[in-house]
Design a protein around this motif. Structure first.
Motif, PDB file in Angstrom:
ATOM      1  N   ALA A 184       0.827  -1.204   0.000  1.00 57.00           N
ATOM      2  CA  ALA A 184       0.000   0.000   0.000  1.00 57.00           C
ATOM      3  C   ALA A 184       0.862   1.255   0.000  1.00 57.00           C
ATOM      4  O   ALA A 184       0.600   2.211  -0.753  1.00 57.00           O
ATOM      5  CB  ALA A 184      -0.929  -0.012   1.213  1.00 57.00           C
ATOM      6  N   LEU A 185       1.895   1.278   0.829  1.00 61.66           N
ATOM      7  CA  LEU A 185       2.786   2.436   0.887  1.00 61.66           C
ATOM      8  C   LEU A 185       3.497   2.643  -0.448  1.00 61.66           C
ATOM      9  O   LEU A 185       3.633   3.769  -0.927  1.00 61.66           O
ATOM     10  CB  LEU A 185       3.801   2.262   2.015  1.00 61.66           C
ATOM     11  CG  LEU A 185       3.237   2.265   3.446  1.00 61.66           C
ATOM     12  CD1 LEU A 185       4.334   1.925   4.441  1.00 61.66           C
ATOM     13  CD2 LEU A 185       2.591   3.604   3.791  1.00 61.66           C
ATOM     14  N   ALA A 186       3.928   1.531  -1.063  1.00 66.68           N
ATOM     15  CA  ALA A 186       4.605   1.625  -2.360  1.00 66.68           C
ATOM     16  C   ALA A 186       3.660   2.139  -3.443  1.00 66.68           C
ATOM     17  O   ALA A 186       4.095   2.738  -4.423  1.00 66.68           O
ATOM     18  CB  ALA A 186       5.170   0.259  -2.757  1.00 66.68           C
ATOM     19  N   ALA A 187       2.358   1.913  -3.239  1.00 65.17           N
ATOM     20  CA  ALA A 187       1.353   2.404  -4.194  1.00 65.17           C
ATOM     21  C   ALA A 187       1.028   3.881  -3.966  1.00 65.17           C
ATOM     22  O   ALA A 187       0.291   4.476  -4.744  1.00 65.17           O
ATOM     23  CB  ALA A 187       0.078   1.570  -4.075  1.00 65.17           C
ATOM     24  N   GLY A 188       1.572   4.456  -2.882  1.00 68.11           N
ATOM     25  CA  GLY A 188       1.299   5.861  -2.584  1.00 68.11           C
ATOM     26  C   GLY A 188       0.014   6.080  -1.806  1.00 68.11           C
ATOM     27  O   GLY A 188      -0.566   7.166  -1.831  1.00 68.11           O
ATOM     28  N   MET A 189      -0.423   5.038  -1.099  1.00 66.53           N
ATOM     29  CA  MET A 189      -1.679   5.095  -0.353  1.00 66.53           C
ATOM     30  C   MET A 189      -1.425   5.071   1.151  1.00 66.53           C
ATOM     31  O   MET A 189      -0.432   4.501   1.603  1.00 66.53           O
ATOM     32  CB  MET A 189      -2.569   3.906  -0.746  1.00 66.53           C
ATOM     33  CG  MET A 189      -2.891   3.852  -2.231  1.00 66.53           C
ATOM     34  SD  MET A 189      -3.803   2.346  -2.700  1.00 66.53           S
ATOM     35  CE  MET A 189      -3.904   2.576  -4.485  1.00 66.53           C
ATOM     36  N   GLN A 190      -2.326   5.658   1.922  1.00 68.80           N
ATOM     37  CA  GLN A 190      -2.290   5.508   3.372  1.00 68.80           C
ATOM     38  C   GLN A 190      -2.806   4.111   3.706  1.00 68.80           C
ATOM     39  O   GLN A 190      -3.613   3.542   2.962  1.00 68.80           O
ATOM     40  CB  GLN A 190      -3.183   6.553   4.047  1.00 68.80           C
ATOM     41  CG  GLN A 190      -2.718   7.987   3.850  1.00 68.80           C
ATOM     42  CD  GLN A 190      -3.693   8.972   4.474  1.00 68.80           C
ATOM     43  OE1 GLN A 190      -3.452   9.498   5.543  1.00 68.80           O
ATOM     44  NE2 GLN A 190      -4.799   9.222   3.793  1.00 68.80           N
ATOM     45  N   VAL A 191      -2.343   3.578   4.840  1.00 69.41           N
ATOM     46  CA  VAL A 191      -2.760   2.218   5.182  1.00 69.41           C
ATOM     47  C   VAL A 191      -2.977   2.081   6.679  1.00 69.41           C
ATOM     48  O   VAL A 191      -2.116   2.434   7.488  1.00 69.41           O
ATOM     49  CB  VAL A 191      -1.736   1.169   4.655  1.00 69.41           C
ATOM     50  CG1 VAL A 191      -0.327   1.474   5.142  1.00 69.41           C
ATOM     51  CG2 VAL A 191      -2.140  -0.238   5.055  1.00 69.41           C
ATOM     52  N   VAL A 192      -4.155   1.583   7.036  1.00 72.58           N
ATOM     53  CA  VAL A 192      -4.470   1.240   8.415  1.00 72.58           C
ATOM     54  C   VAL A 192      -4.195  -0.244   8.579  1.00 72.58           C
ATOM     55  O   VAL A 192      -4.709  -1.070   7.823  1.00 72.58           O
ATOM     56  CB  VAL A 192      -5.948   1.540   8.750  1.00 72.58           C
ATOM     57  CG1 VAL A 192      -6.295   1.003  10.144  1.00 72.58           C
ATOM     58  CG2 VAL A 192      -6.223   3.036   8.678  1.00 72.58           C
ATOM     59  N   MET A 193      -3.372  -0.577   9.565  1.00 67.11           N
ATOM     60  CA  MET A 193      -3.020  -1.977   9.805  1.00 67.11           C
ATOM     61  C   MET A 193      -3.746  -2.507  11.040  1.00 67.11           C
ATOM     62  O   MET A 193      -3.774  -1.861  12.079  1.00 67.11           O
ATOM     63  CB  MET A 193      -1.507  -2.110  10.009  1.00 67.11           C
ATOM     64  CG  MET A 193      -1.029  -3.550  10.127  1.00 67.11           C
ATOM     65  SD  MET A 193       0.767  -3.642  10.443  1.00 67.11           S
ATOM     66  CE  MET A 193       1.089  -5.362  10.034  1.00 67.11           C
ATOM     67  N   VAL A 194      -4.366  -3.673  10.870  1.00 65.15           N
ATOM     68  CA  VAL A 194      -4.991  -4.378  11.992  1.00 65.15           C
ATOM     69  C   VAL A 194      -4.270  -5.721  12.099  1.00 65.15           C
ATOM     70  O   VAL A 194      -4.727  -6.737  11.579  1.00 65.15           O
ATOM     71  CB  VAL A 194      -6.504  -4.572  11.765  1.00 65.15           C
ATOM     72  CG1 VAL A 194      -7.154  -5.184  13.011  1.00 65.15           C
ATOM     73  CG2 VAL A 194      -7.187  -3.251  11.412  1.00 65.15           C
ATOM     74  N   PRO A 195      -3.093  -5.738  12.720  1.00 63.65           N
ATOM     75  CA  PRO A 195      -2.255  -6.939  12.705  1.00 63.65           C
ATOM     76  C   PRO A 195      -2.763  -8.047  13.622  1.00 63.65           C
ATOM     77  O   PRO A 195      -3.420  -7.785  14.632  1.00 63.65           O
ATOM     78  CB  PRO A 195      -0.904  -6.429  13.191  1.00 63.65           C
ATOM     79  CG  PRO A 195      -1.248  -5.271  14.084  1.00 63.65           C
ATOM     80  CD  PRO A 195      -2.460  -4.629  13.464  1.00 63.65           C
ATOM     81  N   ASP A 196      -2.442  -9.263  13.250  1.00 69.93           N
ATOM     82  CA  ASP A 196      -2.641 -10.395  14.149  1.00 69.93           C
ATOM     83  C   ASP A 196      -1.849 -10.086  15.419  1.00 69.93           C
ATOM     84  O   ASP A 196      -0.726  -9.578  15.346  1.00 69.93           O
ATOM     85  CB  ASP A 196      -2.109 -11.666  13.478  1.00 69.93           C
ATOM     86  CG  ASP A 196      -2.381 -12.913  14.298  1.00 69.93           C
ATOM     87  OD1 ASP A 196      -1.756 -13.047  15.386  1.00 69.93           O
ATOM     88  OD2 ASP A 196      -3.184 -13.751  13.865  1.00 69.93           O
ATOM     89  N   PRO A 197      -2.401 -10.387  16.607  1.00 72.53           N
ATOM     90  CA  PRO A 197      -1.686 -10.073  17.847  1.00 72.53           C
ATOM     91  C   PRO A 197      -0.327 -10.760  17.972  1.00 72.53           C
ATOM     92  O   PRO A 197       0.518 -10.329  18.755  1.00 72.53           O
ATOM     93  CB  PRO A 197      -2.644 -10.536  18.949  1.00 72.53           C
ATOM     94  CG  PRO A 197      -3.673 -11.377  18.294  1.00 72.53           C
ATOM     95  CD  PRO A 197      -3.751 -10.935  16.874  1.00 72.53           C
ATOM     96  N   HIS A 198      -0.098 -11.820  17.179  1.00 77.47           N
ATOM     97  CA  HIS A 198       1.187 -12.523  17.251  1.00 77.47           C
ATOM     98  C   HIS A 198       2.279 -11.833  16.434  1.00 77.47           C
ATOM     99  O   HIS A 198       3.455 -12.153  16.581  1.00 77.47           O
ATOM    100  CB  HIS A 198       1.047 -13.962  16.741  1.00 77.47           C
ATOM    101  CG  HIS A 198       0.125 -14.804  17.567  1.00 77.47           C
ATOM    102  ND1 HIS A 198      -1.199 -15.016  17.230  1.00 77.47           N
ATOM    103  CD2 HIS A 198       0.324 -15.476  18.731  1.00 77.47           C
ATOM    104  CE1 HIS A 198      -1.755 -15.785  18.140  1.00 77.47           C
ATOM    105  NE2 HIS A 198      -0.870 -16.080  19.062  1.00 77.47           N
TER     106      HIS A 198
END
Length: 229
Positions: A184-198
């Motif tokens: 997403a960052l490489a595409a020039g977009m903002q990105v919200v991450m909801v990561p797995d807790p691990h």
């Protein structure tokens, strides 16, 4: 508070973000590794999340030194997925967020590394929900997607298929994987991450915003209509 750019379009990843499928991938992979006495570790898994099926097969067979070819691995994996994927359930907050954005007229789409066959298995019990999206890009099957995440191709293709062809900076990506964040960052977009807790916390710092659940997302931070109070 960090200032975020206002957006008009939202692109969703699917596995681990909309659908709780990552544990099914883990189970299938470990079952393939078991006869060879190999352990599918979390450390390896977090480097694979978001990749296309063929790329995953190549890396797993190489990293775990499995005595089978990537093609044989894919065949075994497909057999297991056919049994497991129809069990896919929605992730917390996914349905509420998607229905809210749809109701408010926000442009929404899905960009998943899953092949069309894998996608159909996972979404079979959720057809009405996935019908809310303007389009679905299946990275492993789509001829326009030249490379898997972390390559930005899938998100650029997805953005180009909205009728009004938004610029990358008008798009917000929602992701769970480090590879997806980088794409997403490489595409020039903002990105919200909801990561797995691990996931190792050090792999979450590149995201525009990191949340523990989609239930925490406040759309107004990105200029989108807020949830009704």
């Amino acid at each position: 508070m960090t200032a975020f750019r206002e957006v008009t379009h939202v692109i969703f990843d699917m596995d681990g973000l909309l659908l709780n499928t990552e544990h099914l991938y883990t189970r299938a992979t470990q079952e393939i590794c078991d006869p060879y006495g190999k352990k599918y570790t979390w450390g390896l898994k977090q480097t694979l999340m978001g990749m296309t099926g063929p790329d995953v097969a190549k890396k797993i067979t190489k990293e775990l030194d499995l005595p089978i070819s990537p093609e044989e691995y894919m065949k075994l994996a497909t057999e297991k997925y056919e049994k497991l994927f129809p069990q896919s359930e929605m992730m917390p907050g996914a349905e509420k967020l998607v229905r809210h954005l749809k109701k408010e007229g926000v442009h929404i789409a899905v960009a998943t590394s899953s092949s069309i066959e894998s996608y159909n298995l996972k979404t079979n019990h959720h057809k009405e929900f996935f019908g809310l999206f303007e389009h679905i890009v299946n990275g492993s099957s789509d001829p326009e997607v030249k490379a898997g995440k972390p390559d930005p191709s899938i998100f650029l293709v997805c953005a180009s298929r909205f009728a009004d062809k938004p610029a990358p900076e008008q798009c917000l990506v929602l992701e769970d994987s480090p590879n997806g964040v980088e794409a997403a960052l490489a595409a020039g977009m903002q990105v919200v991450m909801v990561p797995d807790p691990h996931i190792d916390e050090s792999l979450t710092h590149r995201a525009t915003l990191t949340l523990s659940s989609l239930e925490e997302l406040r759309p107004e931070l990105f200029g989108l209509p807020p949830f009704p109070s």
